[in-house]
Design a protein around this motif. Structure first.
Motif, short mmCIF file in Angstrom:
data_model
loop_
_atom_site.label_atom_id
_atom_site.label_comp_id
_atom_site.label_asym_id
_atom_site.label_seq_id
_atom_site.Cartn_x
_atom_site.Cartn_y
_atom_site.Cartn_z
N GLY A 1 0.82 -1.21 0.00
CA GLY A 1 0.00 0.00 0.00
C GLY A 1 0.85 1.26 0.00
O GLY A 1 2.05 1.23 -0.33
N HIS B 1 -2.25 -5.39 -0.59
CA HIS B 1 -2.82 -4.99 0.69
C HIS B 1 -3.17 -3.51 0.66
O HIS B 1 -2.43 -2.71 0.09
CB HIS B 1 -1.83 -5.26 1.83
N SER B 2 -4.31 -3.15 1.25
CA SER B 2 -4.72 -1.76 1.45
C SER B 2 -4.80 -1.02 0.12
O SER B 2 -5.51 -1.46 -0.79
CB SER B 2 -3.76 -1.10 2.45
N ALA C 1 -8.39 -0.56 1.11
CA ALA C 1 -8.78 0.72 1.70
C ALA C 1 -9.92 1.30 0.86
O ALA C 1 -9.84 1.32 -0.37
CB ALA C 1 -7.60 1.67 1.72
N ASP D 1 -12.14 -2.81 10.35
CA ASP D 1 -11.08 -2.11 9.63
C ASP D 1 -11.34 -0.61 9.67
O ASP D 1 -12.40 -0.16 9.21
CB ASP D 1 -11.04 -2.60 8.18
N HIS E 1 -6.95 -3.44 10.27
CA HIS E 1 -6.53 -3.24 8.88
C HIS E 1 -5.49 -4.28 8.45
O HIS E 1 -4.86 -4.14 7.42
CB HIS E 1 -5.99 -1.81 8.69
N ASN F 1 -2.56 -5.10 9.60
CA ASN F 1 -1.23 -4.53 9.50
C ASN F 1 -0.57 -4.58 10.89
O ASN F 1 -1.21 -5.01 11.85
CB ASN F 1 -1.30 -3.09 8.96
#
Length: 194
Positions: A14, A70-71, A97, A138, A165, A167
């Protein structure tokens, strides 16, 4: 160049790029056939620059590829898929996201994201199999919104539970489920031409 028999796993981080204790970094070190999109030196918020970096990484790989995003890396992947037609074996799209809703403090504003080409978020069906992982808590995307993304992209939704999230700030670090999902995507089209 990589052997065309086993998919190369390409990490698509991300906006924070490579984080040493992130599950993507840990997974990349654990897999013999994994690499990552290189971090940007300039234009770090530019969606076009991120898509170009993904495209450049893919040009260096022969044979099948499984993307692990990711994200905002998920958004980079779906923007890339809308513009390019290189065959992809499959994609793990973890906790995307939701860039269409205001993000928490410390993240880019809606106007900055729009001005840098991230909006609107692509909703076209992806030309490859995908697994979208969604979290119930999230801070960057509501579960229902991520479920809608998975449906629009023609991807299978995996309910990960309350993993934030996904992470290091949410406690991940290592995420063993990622390796399982990558293995599933690697097998899914084992006999299909890529």
């Amino acid at each position: 160049m990589t052997s065309p028999t086993k998919p190369t796993v390409l990490m698509v981080p991300g906006l924070r790029d490579h984080v040493e204790d992130h599950w993507q970094t840990i997974l990349q070190r654990a897999l013999p056939n994994a690499r990552s999109v290189a971090p940007l030196e300039h234009d770090k918020l530019s969606c076009a620059a991120r898509v170009a970096a993904l495209d450049a990484a893919l040009r260096d790989i022969d044979g099948p590829v499984v993307l692990v995003a990711h994200s905002a890396g998920v958004m980079i992947t779906v923007h890339w898929a809308r513009l390019r037609r290189r065959p992809i074996h499959g994609a793990l799209l973890a906790t995307p996201a939701d860039l269409e809703t205001p993000l928490p403090e410390g993240y880019p504003t809606h106007d900055a994201l729009r001005d840098n080409g991230w909006l609107p978020m692509p909703r076209e069906r992806l030309p490859f199999p995908g697994i979208v992982v969604a979290s119930t808590n999230d801070p960057l995307a509501r579960f229902e919104r991520v479920a809608g993304m998975a449906q629009a992209w023609g991807s299978r939704l995996v309910h990960a539970g309350a993993v934030g999230h996904l992470n290091p700030a949410s406690g991940f670090g290592e995420w063993p489920r990622a390796a399982e999902l990558v293995a599933e995507l690697s097998r899914e089209r084992a006999n299909a031409p890529c």
